[in-house]
Write an enzyme that holds these catalytic residues in place. Structure first.
Site, PDB file in Angstrom:
ATOM      1  N   HIS A  85      -2.961 -38.099   5.048  1.00  0.00           N
ATOM      2  CA  HIS A  85      -3.708 -37.080   5.800  1.00  0.00           C
ATOM      3  C   HIS A  85      -3.229 -37.056   7.254  1.00  0.00           C
ATOM      4  CE1 HIS A  85      -7.084 -35.012   7.728  1.00  0.00           C
ATOM      5  NE2 HIS A  85      -7.377 -34.537   6.544  1.00  0.00           N
ATOM      6  N   GLU A 154      -1.265 -28.952   5.368  1.00  0.00           N
ATOM      7  CA  GLU A 154      -2.158 -28.967   6.526  1.00  0.00           C
ATOM      8  C   GLU A 154      -1.385 -28.560   7.776  1.00  0.00           C
ATOM      9  OE1 GLU A 154      -5.207 -32.457   6.782  1.00  0.00           O
ATOM     10  OE2 GLU A 154      -3.225 -33.289   6.436  1.00  0.00           O
ATOM     11  N   GLY A 160      -9.166 -27.209  13.854  1.00  0.00           N
ATOM     12  CA  GLY A 160     -10.085 -27.457  14.955  1.00  0.00           C
ATOM     13  C   GLY A 160      -9.553 -27.091  16.317  1.00  0.00           C
ATOM     14  N   SER A 193      -8.521 -25.483   8.542  1.00  0.00           N
ATOM     15  CA  SER A 193      -9.726 -24.751   8.954  1.00  0.00           C
ATOM     16  C   SER A 193     -10.156 -23.739   7.892  1.00  0.00           C
ATOM     17  CB  SER A 193      -9.508 -24.061  10.304  1.00  0.00           C
ATOM     18  OG  SER A 193      -9.350 -25.017  11.334  1.00  0.00           O
ATOM     19  N   GLY A 214     -12.191 -29.385   5.222  1.00  0.00           N
ATOM     20  CA  GLY A 214     -12.633 -30.399   6.171  1.00  0.00           C
ATOM     21  C   GLY A 214     -14.061 -30.173   6.620  1.00  0.00           C
ATOM     22  N   GLY A 215     -14.228 -29.719   7.862  1.00  0.00           N
ATOM     23  CA  GLY A 215     -15.556 -29.587   8.454  1.00  0.00           C
ATOM     24  C   GLY A 215     -16.506 -28.714   7.672  1.00  0.00           C
TER      25      GLY A 215
END
Length: 230
Positions: A85, A154, A160, A193, A214-215
């Site tokens: 990652h 990624e 972010g 994102s 992710g978030g």
């Protein structure tokens, strides 16, 4: 590094009902902190959700404080593990060599590794995207079985930061990744994102097989919307 055991159970209570409308052909994997794995393994037994860890060491045991071995994950029913990652590479010194060793170790224990590759903004601005990712792929996949593998692209510069990787550009890069594989059927995800408001466009792209979230995976309703993309 989110969610205590209590918080992870609360998440499941909010998320599980949304799966009633999820098509049967979609695979759902939760890659949670090590402290949550055993608890969730018990609570998800018999469900359609699979569990993944966020890392695995290349040795089966030894003086590697803070690491986790493949056998430890298999023992509690883990099926997947994230390897390489961007945050592991950025903050913890992960290299293409150690990524390869972790991939091989995961497969030796019949874990399916999720290999992450991607470039920084500096690398993209310098025109190095294609060469860098080609290098990451070639070094990571030495002796790796491409029939037990997932890859995630990624774009680090789009995580972010407020910058956006357009869906068509993500599709282009993922197509380049696929062209380097001996098994073109390896599932390749996009992970930059991913949000409820862009998942439909992302998944409409021909080369993109899934999403590494992710978030937006931390909130049950947001993640449910992503899982149930149109």
């Amino acid at each position: 590094m989110f969610k205590t055991q209590a918080e992870s159970l609360e998440f499941l209570q909010g998320f599980m009902p949304s799966l009633e409308q999820t098509p049967e052909d979609r695979d759902i994997v939760l890659c949670v902190p090590f402290t949550d794995l055993n608890l969730l393994s018990k609570n998800l037994h018999g469900s359609r959700i699979q569990l993944g860890a966020q890392n695995v060491h290349w040795e089966d045991s030894g003086a590697y404080t803070g690491e986790i071995a493949g056998a430890m994950l298999v023992e509690i029913g883990i099926r997947y593990v994230i390897v390489g990652h961007s945050e592991r590479r950025q903050y913890f010194g992960e290299t293409d060599e150690t990524v390869n060793k972790r991939l091989l170790a995961a497969q030796q224990h019949n874990l399916t590794p999720i290999l992450c590759v991607g470039e920084t903004k500096q690398q993209r601005d310098a025109g190095e995207t294609e060469a860098l990712i080609a290098s990451q792929i070639s070094q990571a996949l030495v002796n790796v079985d491409q029939h037990n593998l997932v890859i995630a692209y990624e774009p680090i510069w789009a995580i972010g930061t407020g910058d956006t990787c357009e869906a068509k550009e993500a599709n282009r890069v993922i197509g380049l990744i696929r062209s380097q594989l001996t098994n073109p059927d390896v599932p390749i995800q996009y992970g930059g994102s991913v949000k409820p408001n862009n998942i439909d466009e992302i998944m409409a792209q021909a080369e993109i097989d899934g999403a590494l979230v992710g978030g937006a995976s931390l909130e049950p309703n947001d993640f449910a919307r992503i899982v149930n993309y149109k």
